[in-house]
Scaffold this motif. Structure first.
Motif, mmCIF file in Angstrom:
data_model
loop_
_atom_site.group_PDB
_atom_site.id
_atom_site.type_symbol
_atom_site.label_atom_id
_atom_site.label_comp_id
_atom_site.label_asym_id
_atom_site.label_seq_id
_atom_site.Cartn_x
_atom_site.Cartn_y
_atom_site.Cartn_z
ATOM 1 N N TYR A 162 0.628 -1.246 0.013
ATOM 2 C CA TYR A 162 0.013 0.055 0.017
ATOM 3 C C TYR A 162 0.985 1.354 -0.024
ATOM 4 C CZ TYR A 162 -3.906 2.826 1.198
ATOM 5 O OH TYR A 162 -5.240 3.691 1.226
ATOM 6 N N ALA A 189 -7.746 -3.775 -5.400
ATOM 7 C CA ALA A 189 -8.031 -3.075 -4.090
ATOM 8 C C ALA A 189 -9.319 -2.163 -4.457
ATOM 9 C CB ALA A 189 -6.983 -2.207 -3.958
ATOM 10 N N SER A 190 -10.037 -1.769 -3.577
ATOM 11 C CA SER A 190 -11.161 -1.121 -3.709
ATOM 12 C C SER A 190 -10.842 0.353 -4.023
ATOM 13 C CB SER A 190 -11.979 -0.845 -2.424
ATOM 14 O OG SER A 190 -11.303 -0.130 -1.402
ATOM 15 N N HIS A 191 -9.581 0.765 -3.961
ATOM 16 C CA HIS A 191 -9.252 1.994 -4.187
ATOM 17 C C HIS A 191 -7.771 2.261 -4.600
ATOM 18 C CE1 HIS A 191 -8.178 1.994 -0.028
ATOM 19 N NE2 HIS A 191 -7.382 3.023 -0.403
ATOM 20 N N VAL A 192 -7.347 3.275 -5.149
ATOM 21 C CA VAL A 192 -5.884 3.073 -5.486
ATOM 22 C C VAL A 192 -4.948 3.744 -4.495
ATOM 23 C CG1 VAL A 192 -4.106 3.961 -7.281
ATOM 24 C CG2 VAL A 192 -6.331 3.410 -8.132
ATOM 25 N N PRO A 239 -3.190 6.059 -2.203
ATOM 26 C CA PRO A 239 -2.715 7.558 -2.383
ATOM 27 C C PRO A 239 -1.063 7.479 -2.464
ATOM 28 C CG PRO A 239 -4.569 7.586 -0.905
ATOM 29 C CD PRO A 239 -4.255 6.064 -1.300
ATOM 30 N N PRO A 240 -0.567 6.721 -1.728
ATOM 31 C CA PRO A 240 1.033 6.718 -1.798
ATOM 32 C C PRO A 240 1.510 6.315 -3.008
ATOM 33 C CG PRO A 240 0.239 5.588 0.240
ATOM 34 C CD PRO A 240 -0.957 5.928 -0.464
ATOM 35 N N ILE A 285 0.140 6.763 -6.176
ATOM 36 C CA ILE A 285 -0.016 7.835 -7.145
ATOM 37 C C ILE A 285 1.198 8.860 -6.674
ATOM 38 C CG2 ILE A 285 -1.392 9.769 -7.544
ATOM 39 C CD1 ILE A 285 -3.259 7.567 -8.049
ATOM 40 N N ILE A 299 -3.563 -1.289 -13.776
ATOM 41 C CA ILE A 299 -4.285 -2.262 -12.755
ATOM 42 C C ILE A 299 -4.909 -3.136 -13.596
ATOM 43 C CG2 ILE A 299 -5.692 -2.120 -10.624
ATOM 44 C CD1 ILE A 299 -4.945 0.777 -10.234
ATOM 45 N N VAL A 313 -8.175 -5.282 -13.540
ATOM 46 C CA VAL A 313 -9.499 -5.177 -12.726
ATOM 47 C C VAL A 313 -10.316 -6.776 -12.843
ATOM 48 C CG1 VAL A 313 -11.787 -4.214 -12.316
ATOM 49 C CG2 VAL A 313 -9.669 -2.934 -13.152
ATOM 50 N N MET A 356 -6.963 -1.067 -16.186
ATOM 51 C CA MET A 356 -7.390 0.408 -16.049
ATOM 52 C C MET A 356 -5.765 0.950 -15.823
ATOM 53 S SD MET A 356 -9.304 2.538 -14.866
ATOM 54 C CE MET A 356 -10.789 1.518 -14.625
ATOM 55 N N ILE A 408 -3.671 4.258 -15.624
ATOM 56 C CA ILE A 408 -3.917 5.753 -14.798
ATOM 57 C C ILE A 408 -2.349 6.424 -15.282
ATOM 58 C CG2 ILE A 408 -3.463 6.928 -12.593
ATOM 59 C CD1 ILE A 408 -4.855 4.292 -11.456
ATOM 60 N N ALA A 428 -12.237 1.531 0.816
ATOM 61 C CA ALA A 428 -12.473 2.982 0.763
ATOM 62 C C ALA A 428 -13.040 3.035 -0.827
ATOM 63 C CB ALA A 428 -11.477 4.119 1.082
ATOM 64 N N THR A 441 -6.642 12.723 -3.791
ATOM 65 C CA THR A 441 -6.533 12.744 -2.292
ATOM 66 C C THR A 441 -5.443 12.169 -1.808
ATOM 67 O OG1 THR A 441 -7.624 12.538 -0.163
ATOM 68 C CG2 THR A 441 -7.866 10.903 -1.532
ATOM 69 N N TRP A 484 -20.754 -0.022 -7.915
ATOM 70 C CA TRP A 484 -19.573 -0.204 -8.553
ATOM 71 C C TRP A 484 -20.106 0.251 -10.135
ATOM 72 C CZ3 TRP A 484 -15.244 -0.820 -6.039
ATOM 73 C CH2 TRP A 484 -15.544 -1.691 -4.691
ATOM 74 N N TRP A 504 -13.217 6.243 -11.080
ATOM 75 C CA TRP A 504 -12.856 5.253 -12.201
ATOM 76 C C TRP A 504 -13.648 3.888 -11.631
ATOM 77 C CZ3 TRP A 504 -10.019 0.679 -10.734
ATOM 78 C CH2 TRP A 504 -9.637 0.746 -9.446
#
Lengths: 246, 802
Positions: free
Chosen positions: A170, A188-191, A193-194, A196, A207, A209, A219, A221, B253, B260, B430, B467
Motif C-alpha cells: 500500500y 483493491a477498492s481504491h488506488v 494514494p502513496p 499515486i 491495474i 480489474v 485500468m 492511470i 474505501a 486525495t 460499482w 474510475w
C-alpha cells in the motif's frame, strides 16, 4: 465408493501440490514459447480498440520470447505454462494470462532502463518480463511464502535487476521512488494514494480489474505533468459499448 | 403411527439437509454453482423412483428392514457425502480452460444425490407398501418437510452448521429406529441408536467445517501475514467472518478520489460467506481520521444538502452511517437486515467502531430496506442506498439469479415518495466496464420519475463517477443551479466526472476517468430521450428496468453476447457475461436429460417385462409431470410475492414455504376421505379451488398487500399464512389422488410416478426461475394454473392405465 474417494484424494493432492518448478533448459519449451507469442499477437489484433494497441511493442514481445514462463508455474502445470490462460500458483493467486502480461507491460510505455514498481509479485513472471526489457524492477508481495519463492526463483534465473521483498504494497517503495511505471496486480477498492505520489509526472500505472482467473479489463492511470491524474478503462473492442452516438 | 412419524422425520431431515447444503456450499463456492449442484443432487428423488421400479418386489416383503436400511443410509451419507464432496477439487473459475472441472462438478452432484436418493427411496417404499394410506403418508411427508424448512432456519441461528449436519444425520437414524419399532423389534431399534452415536458424533469437526475456495475474498484476505478471523457468526443469512489484519491493514474505501492523500484508518473486514466485505472503521468521534469519507463519490449529496435527515439502507458495518456523521447529518435512520451483523458493530466491536449505532443522532432499525420504507410514514432529506457488494461477486454474475426487490421501478417510486421537499435519493454502485448496473439504475430512475408524474426526469437526475464507482442522485424536483454548481465543484476538486445533469455538455464529461467513448453521457442522453427504447433494445447487456414482477436487477445476460464470446474463445471473455444465467440454463438442460433417463429406463424395462399396458402410461407420466411442475411454479411465485409483502426473506420462507408444505400436507391427508366420498368430483373440486384461489390472488393480492403493508410483521405473517392455507390445502390433493389411482390400477407404475414427480420438482424449480426472468412471476402463476387444469383433464384418463 472407496476407489472413487481415492481418486478424488489423489486429484485433490495434485491440484494443491505447488512444488516450485526447477528451471528447465530453455530450449525444451522454446517452440511453444514462440507459439505463445504468436497467439498474443493474434489476440491483440482481435481485441484491440480505444487505448488498447493493435500491435504490441516488439521489445515487449521479444521479452516474452525470452522469459521462461514454465519456470514460474508449479511443476505439475509446466506443460500448460505457454497456453494463453491464467494458472493457479497457490494462496489464491494466479499467474496472469500471457496476453494480459504482454498488454500490461506494453501499456506502461517505459523508456529503456526505466524504474518500475510492481505491487503483487506472485510468481515473479511480470517482474522477469520487465527485467528482460532492461528495467530496474522493485516488487512487493504480501504472501510471505510466495515472496520467498519468487525472490529465490528470480535470483536463480539471474534476474539481478529485480529487487523483491515481502510486505504491504500500500505504501509502495518510498526509498526507490519515483517510478516511471507501476503495476498493481493486487486488486483493491481504491488506488493507494502513496502509489499515486510515487509515480513520476508522465508516468503510468496499470491495474488489472477482476477476480482471480477473470482479468480481462485493465485500468490505466496516467499522471500528468501538473500532477493531476487521468484514468482510462480498457476493454476488448468487442465489448466497448455501442451507444446512440454511433 | 411410528411409520408416519418415521416418514415425517426422514422428510424433515431431507429438506433440512437441502437447505443446509445451500448454506454450507455458499461458504465454500459461489451462489450460482451452489444452486446448480444442489438442484441436480435433488434428482436423487427422481432416481429413487427408477431404483424402486426394479427392486420394489424384493424390498416390500422386508419393508421394516428395507426402510430402516435406507434411512440409515441417509444418516451415513448426509455427513459422508458432504465430506467427500468438499474434497472434490472443483474450481469453477477454471471451468472454461480445464475440462476436468466439469468432471469434478458432475462428481459433486452425483455424490450429493446419495442422501436424497436414500430418503426418497424409503418414503416411496412406504407409499408402495401402503397404497390405501397414500394420503396419510404423503401428509406425513409434506408436514415433515414443512417442519424441516422451519426447523433448519431456526437451528442455524443457534447451532454451528457442523452440528446441524450431525442433527440431520441423527434424524435419519431416528427414522430407522422408528421403522423397526413399528415391527416391535426394539432390540434392533436400540442397535440402530447405538450405531447412530459414532456415525454422527465421530466425525472430526475439522472435516465438517466448510472450507472456502482459496479464490474467495475472505481466503485472500487471510493470506496476509498475521491476518486472522477474530469473530464469526453463523445464521441463515450467511456466515459472517470478522477479519483483523494488523500487519497489512484492510483498507476499504471504494472509489476514493485519486486526488486525495487521505487514507482510511484501521478497519476490520466483515465478510459474508467469504465475499462482500463491509468494513467496520475505527472511529473515536474525531472527524479528522475519517476525512477520506468525503473523498468518495457517495459523499456528493452531503455537498448539496445541509445537515440532511438521512436514511441509510443497508447499514452493514457502518461506513455509510459514519459518512453521514462526518457530514453532520441531523439524524440518521440506519436500516440493516442482518441482526448478527448489526450486533457485531453494536456490541462485540462497539469500542472499535466508536459506538456509532448508539450515537445520539443514529437510530438503528432491524428490517429489510424496501419494506422499511414502504411501511414508514416518515420523509427524509436523503435516502442513501450504497450497497456496494463485492466487485468480484458482481463481475462473476453470481447474483444474476437473485431477486432484488430494492432495485425495481416500484421500489424507486416508494423511495422518491418518502423524500422530504428538495430531498434526494442517492445510489452508489460499482461502475463496471462495460457499464451495466449504472445504465439499469438510470433506466429504472427515469421510469420511476415518469411514473411519479415528473414532467422532465432529465432535470431531476445527476450522475457522477470515479474510475470504479458511480453515484446517481434522484430528486423529486429539478436540481437548482446552486446544486449543480456544488456538484461541479465537488467533482472537479476530487477529479471525479459528472456524466449527467440537465444542461451538461458532452465536452464536460469523460475527462478524468475516461472510457473509450463518453459512454455514460451517451447512455444518459439516450435513456432520457426518444432513443430510449432502441438503446435498451440494442445495448449488449439486458438493462431493461427491473419491476416487482421481474425483480432481477442483476440479470444482464443477452443471448446476442454469445457470438462475442465465441470470438474470444479460450479467453476469460465470459467475465463480461453473467455466468449465473448460463449456469441456470446448463442446470436446466442437465436436469432435463437426466430426468429423461430416469423416466425412460424403468418405462422401457416395465414394457419389456409386460408389466404395464401398451396405453395409459403416457397419461400417468404427463399427469405427474404436470402436477410436479404446477406445484413448484405456484409455490415459487407466491414465495416471491409474499417476500415483498413480509419484507424479510426468512419470514417469507418460514411463513410461505413451510405454510405451503404443511397445508398441502393437511390437504393430502384429507384427500383420501374426500375421494372415498366423492370419487369423481374430488379432483375437479380441488383443481377448481386452486384455479379460483390462484386467479383471485393474482387480481387481489396487490391491493391487499398495498393496504396492509404498514401492519406489524406478526400481523402480516398471520395474514400471509391465512392466504396460503386454502391454496396450499387444495394443492395437497392432486398428487395423492393420482398416486392412489395408479396404485389401484397399475401398482407397478407407482414408484415410476413418484420418480416422475421428483424429476418434475427439480426441473420445474429451475424452470420457474428462468421463466420468471423472461415473463414475470404473474405469468408463471398463470402457467401453473393452466398446468393444474390440464392435470385435472388427464386425471380421468388414469383409469385407462388398467
Amino acid at each position: 465408493m472407496t476407489r472413487l474417494s481415492c481418486r478424488l484424494v489423489i486429484a485433490a493432492m495434485l491440484a494443491v501440490s505447488l512444488a516450485t518448478a526447477a528451471p528447465v533448459a530453455a530450449d525444451q519449451y522454446s517452440a511453444v514459447r514462440l507459439e505463445m507469442v504468436r497467439t498474443i499477437e493474434a489476440i491483440s489484433e482481435q481485441v484491440s480498440g480505444g487505448a488498447t494497441p493493435t500491435r504490441l511493442d516488439s521489445g515487449v514481445l521479444d521479452a516474452m520470447r525470452r522469459t521462461p514462463r514454465h519456470a514460474f508455474v508449479p511443476a505439475h502445470l509446466q506443460d500448460l505454462a505457454y497456453s494463453d490462460r491464467p494458472l493457479p500458483i497457490g494462496y489464491g493467486q494466479t499467474i496472469s494470462q500471457p496476453y494480459i502480461v504482454a498488454l500490461m507491460t506494453d501499456l506502461l510505455r517505459l523508456e529503456p532502463h526505466s524504474r518500475a514498481l510492481e505491487i503483487g509479485t506472485g510468481s515473479g513472471y511480470q517482474a522477469a518480463v520487465l527485467a528482460e526489457l532492461g528495467h530496474e524492477v522493485f516488487t512487493i508481495e504480501i504472501v510471505p511464502a510466495l515472496a520467498d519463492q519468487a525472490a529465490k526463483r528470480l535470483s536463480d534465473l539471474g534476474y539481478d535487476t529485480v529487487r523483491a521483498r515481502e510486505g504491504d504494497g500500500y505504501f509502495g517503495w518510498p526509498d526507490a521512488a519515483p517510478f516511471d511505471g507501476i503495476v498493481v496486480t493486487a486488486a483493491a477498492s481504491h488506488v493507494p494514494p502513496p502509489l499515486i505520489k510515487q509515480l513520476k509526472p508522465g508516468g503510468r500505472m496499470v491495474i488489472p480489474v477482476g477476480a482471480a482467473f477473470m482479468t480481462q479489463q485493465l485500468m490505466l492511470i496516467e499522471k500528468q505533468a501538473d500532477g493531476t491524474v487521468r484514468t482510462e478503462a480498457l476493454l476488448p473492442v468487442s465489448f466497448v459499448p455501442l451507444t446512440s452516438a454511433q | 403411527m411410528p411409520l408416519l412419524a418415521a416418514v415425517s422425520l426422514l422428510s424433515l431431515a431431507a429438506i433440512a439437509y437441502e437447505i443446509l447444503l445451500t448454506r454450507l456450499f455458499a461458504i465454500t463456492l459461489w451462489h450460482h454453482y451452489v444452486y446448480m449442484i444442489i438442484s441436480l443432487a435433488l434428482l436423487g428423488y427422481g432416481a429413487s423412483g427408477t431404483f424402486l421400479v426394479f427392486v420394489k418386489h424384493r424390498l416390500i416383503p422386508h419393508f421394516g428392514t428395507s426402510f430402516a436400511v435406507l434411512a440409515m443410509l441417509f444418516g451415513v451419507t448426509v455427513i459422508g457425502c458432504y465430506v467427500l464432496a468438499q474434497r472434490v477439487p472443483f474450481n469453477p473459475l477454471e471451468v472454461i480452460w480445464d475440462w476436468h472441472q466439469q468432471l469434478y462438478l458432475a462428481t459433486m452432484y452425483l455424490i450429493l444425490a446419495a442422501p436424497f436418493f436414500a430418503a426418497a427411496s424409503a418414503i416411496a417404499l412406504a407409499l408402495a407398501v401402503w397404497p390405501g394410506h397414500i394420503g396419510a403418508i404423503y401428509r406425513a411427508d409434506l408436514m415433515g418437510a414443512g417442519a424441516g424448512a422451519l426447523g433448519v432456519v431456526a437451528a442455524t441461528f443457534v447451532l454451528p452448521l457442523e452440528d446441524c449436519l450431525r442433527v440431520i444425520a441423527a434424524s435419519g437414524f431416528g427414522a430407522a429406529a422408528l421403522a423397526v419399532t413399528r415391527e416391535r423389534r426394539h432390540w434392533a431399534a436400540a442397535a440402530i441408536l447405538v450405531v447412530a452415536v459414532p456415525a454422527t458424533l465421530a466425525w472430526p469437526a475439522a472435516w465438517l467445517a466448510p472450507t472456502p475456495s482459496p479464490y474467495k475474498s475472505l481466503s485472500l484476505a487471510l493470506t496476509a501475514p498475521e491476518a486472522r478471523v477474530i469473530a464469526e457468526r453463523s445464521g441463515p443469512l450467511g456466515r459472517l467472518s470478522v477479519i483483523e489484519s494488523p500487519k497489512v491493514p484492510l483498507r476499504i474505501a471504494p472509489g476514493l478520489s485519486l486526488a486525495t492523500t487521505l487514507m482510511p484508518p484501521a478497519q476490520l473486514g466483515v465478510f459474508t460467506d467469504g465475499e462482500g466485505v463491509t468494513p467496520i472503521t475505527r472511529s473515536t468521534g474525531d472527524l479528522e481520521p475519517i476525512g477520506y469519507l468525503d473523498q468518495q463519490t457517495s459523499a456528493l449529496p452531503y455537498h448539496l444538502l445541509d445537515r440532511p435527515e438521512t436514511l441509510v439502507l443497508g447499514a452493514g458495518g457502518g461506513a455509510d452511517v459514519l459518512q453521514a456523521l462526518y457530514h453532520r447529518a441531523s439524524h440518521i435512520d440506519a436500516v440493516e437486515l442482518n441482526p448478527q451483523l448489526a450486533d457485531l458493530v453494536r456490541h462485540d466491536f462497539a469500542d472499535f467502531a466508536g459506538r456509532i449505532y448508539d450515537h445520539p443522532a443514529v437510530a438503528l432499525h432491524m428490517a429489510e430496506a424496501r419494506s422499511f420504507v414502504e411501511a414508514s410514514r416518515k420523509r427524509w432529506d436523503l435516502i442513501n442506498l450504497s450497497l456496494l457488494d463485492s466487485f468480484a461477486t458482481s463481475t462473476a454474475g453470481a447474483q444474476a439469479l437473485s431477486e432484488s426487490p430494492i432495485y425495481t421501478i416500484e421500489a424507486f417510486q416508494a423511495y422518491i415518495g418518502h423524500l422530504a421537499p428538495n430531498g434526494m435519493l442517492a445510489i452508489t454502485r460499482w461502475l463496471g466496464n462495460p457499464p451495466r448496473d449504472t445504465f439499469k439504475l438510470f433506466a429504472i430512475a427515469t421510469a420511476a420519475l415518469r411514473a411519479n408524474g415528473a414532467a422532465d426526469p432529465a432535470e431531476q437526475l445527476v450522475l457522477l463517477h470515479s474510475w470504479n464507482t458511480a453515484t446517481l442522485l434522484i430528486k423529486d424536483a429539478p436540481f437548482s443551479r446552486d446544486e449543480i454548481a456544488a456538484a461541479r465543484t465537488f467533482a472537479r476538486d476530487r477529479q471525479f466526472d459528472l456524466a449527467w445533469f440537465a444542461g451538461i455538455r458532452a465536452s464536460e464529461t469523460n475527462r478524468f476517468n475516461r472510457m473509450a467513448k463518453p459512454t455514460l453521457y451517451d447512455a444518459a442522453v439516450a435513456l432520457l430521450g426518444p432513443a430510449r427504447s432502441d438503446f435498451i433494445a440494442n445495448y449488449r447487456f439486458d438493462i431493461r428496468p427491473a419491476t416487482d414482477d421481474q425483480p432481477f436487477f442483476f440479470r444482464f445476460f443477452r443471448w446476442s453476447l454469445l457470438p462475442h464470446l465465441a470470438a474470444m474463445k479460450g479467453q476469460a471473455g465470459f467475465v463480461f457475461v453473467d455466468a449465473g444465467y448460463l449456469v441456470l440454463i446448463l442446470a436446466l438442460l442437465q436436469a432435463i436429460v437426466l430426468s429423461g433417463i430416469f423416466i425412460l429406463i424403468p418405462l422401457l424395462w416395465l414394457r419389456h417385462e409386460q408389466r404395464v399396458p401398451a396405453s395409459g402410461w403416457m397419461s400417468v407420466a404427463l399427469y405427474f409431470l404436470l402436477v410436479g411442475f404446477a406445484f413448484l411454479f405456484i409455490e415459487i411465485a407466491f414465495i416471491q410475492r409474499f417476500s415483498l409483502f413480509l419484507g424479510h426473506p426468512l419470514t417469507a420462507i418460514a411463513v410461505t414455504l413451510a405454510g405451503f408444505l404443511v397445508f398441502a400436507g393437511l390437504g393430502s391427508g384429507f384427500s383420501t376421505r374426500a375421494a372415498a366420498r366423492w370419487p369423481r368430483a374430488t379432483i375437479i373440486l380441488a383443481v377448481g379451488a386452486i384455479v379460483a384461489i390462484g386467479a383471485g390472488y393474482v387480481a387481489l393480492l396487490p391491493l391487499v398487500f398495498d393496504t396492509l403493508m404498514g401492519w406489524p410483521l406478526l400481523a402480516k405473517s398471520a395474514v400471509a399464512a391465512g392466504l396460503v392455507a386454502p391454496l396450499g390445502f387444495a394443492m395437497g390433493f392432486p398428487f395423492p389422488l393420482g398416486l392412489s389411482r395408479v396404485a389401484e390400477r397399475t401398482p407397478a407404475l407407482l414408484p415410476w410416478a413418484w420418480g416422475i414427480n421428483g424429476c418434475a420438482s427439480v426441473v420445474s424449480a429451475v424452470a420457474a426461475s428462468l421463466l420468471a426472468m423472461h415473463i414475470g412471476f404473474t405469468a408463471v402463476l398463470a402457467v401453473a394454473i393452466g398446468l393444474y387444469g390440464a392435470a385435472a383433464l388427464l386425471f380421468g384418463r388414469l383409469r385407462g392405465a388398467t
